[in-house]
Design a protein around this motif. Structure first.
Motif, PDB file in Angstrom:
ATOM      1  N   PRO A   5       0.784  -1.167  -0.071  1.00  0.00           N
ATOM      2  CA  PRO A   5       0.164  -0.010  -0.188  1.00  0.00           C
ATOM      3  C   PRO A   5       0.812   1.463   0.041  1.00  0.00           C
ATOM      4  O   PRO A   5       1.907   1.095   0.505  1.00  0.00           O
ATOM      5  CB  PRO A   5      -0.682  -0.056   1.417  1.00  0.00           C
ATOM      6  N   LEU A   6       0.487   2.321  -0.539  1.00  0.00           N
ATOM      7  CA  LEU A   6       1.210   3.521  -0.496  1.00  0.00           C
ATOM      8  C   LEU A   6       1.039   4.217   0.610  1.00  0.00           C
ATOM      9  O   LEU A   6      -0.232   4.606   1.230  1.00  0.00           O
ATOM     10  CB  LEU A   6       0.399   4.488  -1.669  1.00  0.00           C
ATOM     11  N   THR A   7       1.944   4.657   1.281  1.00  0.00           N
ATOM     12  CA  THR A   7       2.018   5.507   2.318  1.00  0.00           C
ATOM     13  C   THR A   7       3.226   6.513   2.517  1.00  0.00           C
ATOM     14  O   THR A   7       3.948   6.611   1.316  1.00  0.00           O
ATOM     15  CB  THR A   7       2.358   4.439   3.760  1.00  0.00           C
ATOM     16  N   LEU A   8       3.646   7.241   3.603  1.00  0.00           N
ATOM     17  CA  LEU A   8       4.424   8.343   3.456  1.00  0.00           C
ATOM     18  C   LEU A   8       5.992   7.760   3.155  1.00  0.00           C
ATOM     19  O   LEU A   8       6.959   8.274   2.841  1.00  0.00           O
ATOM     20  CB  LEU A   8       4.575   8.825   4.617  1.00  0.00           C
ATOM     21  N   THR A   9       5.844   6.243   3.615  1.00  0.00           N
ATOM     22  CA  THR A   9       7.494   5.591   3.457  1.00  0.00           C
ATOM     23  C   THR A   9       7.617   5.128   1.956  1.00  0.00           C
ATOM     24  O   THR A   9       8.547   4.472   1.909  1.00  0.00           O
ATOM     25  CB  THR A   9       7.588   4.656   4.481  1.00  0.00           C
ATOM     26  N   SER A  10       6.463   5.007   1.104  1.00  0.00           N
ATOM     27  CA  SER A  10       6.575   4.543  -0.053  1.00  0.00           C
ATOM     28  C   SER A  10       7.727   4.935  -0.903  1.00  0.00           C
ATOM     29  O   SER A  10       8.393   4.149  -1.441  1.00  0.00           O
ATOM     30  CB  SER A  10       5.372   4.767  -0.972  1.00  0.00           C
TER      31      SER A  10
END
Length: 247
Positions: A5-10
């Motif tokens: 999933p896309l997150t700030l850490t992607s």
């Protein structure tokens, strides 16, 4: 393999995947990096005493650089499929004359020209002294104690760069990967940024910082950083377009 999933850490994950691609198949990436570094060094040598020529050349080059990264997208796509794409295949992609990539490159070139003209107008109107050489810009714009012109110049650059980034983030890898028209690719790119603004913004900052680091190293760091960014951008595209129904 399912995508995360896309997150700030992607963006960190994209960089890690890009680094893995570069280590698995380094030659095409390092060739790209060497070409970019050599061209940058040539620009510096030719325009070292002419600030506006240097600014125009570098601004235009940085804006159209994603076009040059199409070969890196092809390499990363090949690695996903268990293939090793060599420089012969990359050269074939560059020479293919894909009208979509040509049109996109021309549009990016126009955007670069617009930035240089806007920047020149701002500095010419607001600088207390004429700016002729890079040292003039450093002394009278960058290193002045008063907050003002340099900060406005940076803000204007960010405002003009944002739509270019939003248009290219997904569009260029998509044009390499899928037989879609330019309009569809650009629209999908804007939708990806609008749907995931935080990871996209962090990724834009990462790219800016990495390019700045490469330039601060006397351009030598670009030999590795350019392919790293290119490969990582492919993985950003893959995650940002997962499940879009265009595959």
């Amino acid at each position: 393999m399912p995508l995360s999933p896309l997150t700030l850490t992607s963006p960190a994950r994209w960089l890690a995947a890009g680094w893995s691609d570069l280590c698995r198949h380094p030659v095409p990436g390092l060739v790209h990096g060497l070409l970019v570094t050599a061209f940058g060094a040539l620009l510096l040598w030719v325009a070292r005493e002419r600030f506006w020529l240097l600014a125009g050349a570098f601004s235009g080059f940085l804006i159209v650089a994603p076009i040059l990264a199409t070969g890196l997208y092809s390499v990363s796509r090949g690695l996903e499929r268990g293939q090793r794409i060599g420089m012969a295949e990359v050269w074939g992609l560059w020479r293919s004359g894909d009208a979509r990539l040509v049109r996109f490159g021309l549009l990016l070139g126009l955007a670069g020209t617009g930035w240089v003209l806007t920047s020149a107008a701002l500095i010419t109107l607001c600088s207390p002294v004429p700016i002729q050489k890079p040292l003039d810009f450093l002394r009278h714009v960058v290193l002045v104690r008063e907050i003002g012109l340099f900060e406005i110049w940076l803000l204007l650059g960010a405002l003009l760069a944002a739509p270019v980034f939003a248009s290219t983030l997904v569009a260029l890898p998509m044009l390499v990967d899928r037989p879609v028209p330019v309009s569809t690719a650009v629209l999908r790119s804007w939708r990806a940024v609008a749907s995931h603004p935080a990871p996209a913004t962090i990724w834009a900052v990462c790219i800016a910082l990495l390019v700045g680091l490469g330039m601060a190293s006397g351009l030598l760091g670009l030999i590795v950083l350019i392919p790293l960014i290119g490969h990582a951008s492919w993985h950003a595209y893959r995650e940002l377009t997962a499940g879009d129904g265009l595959g």
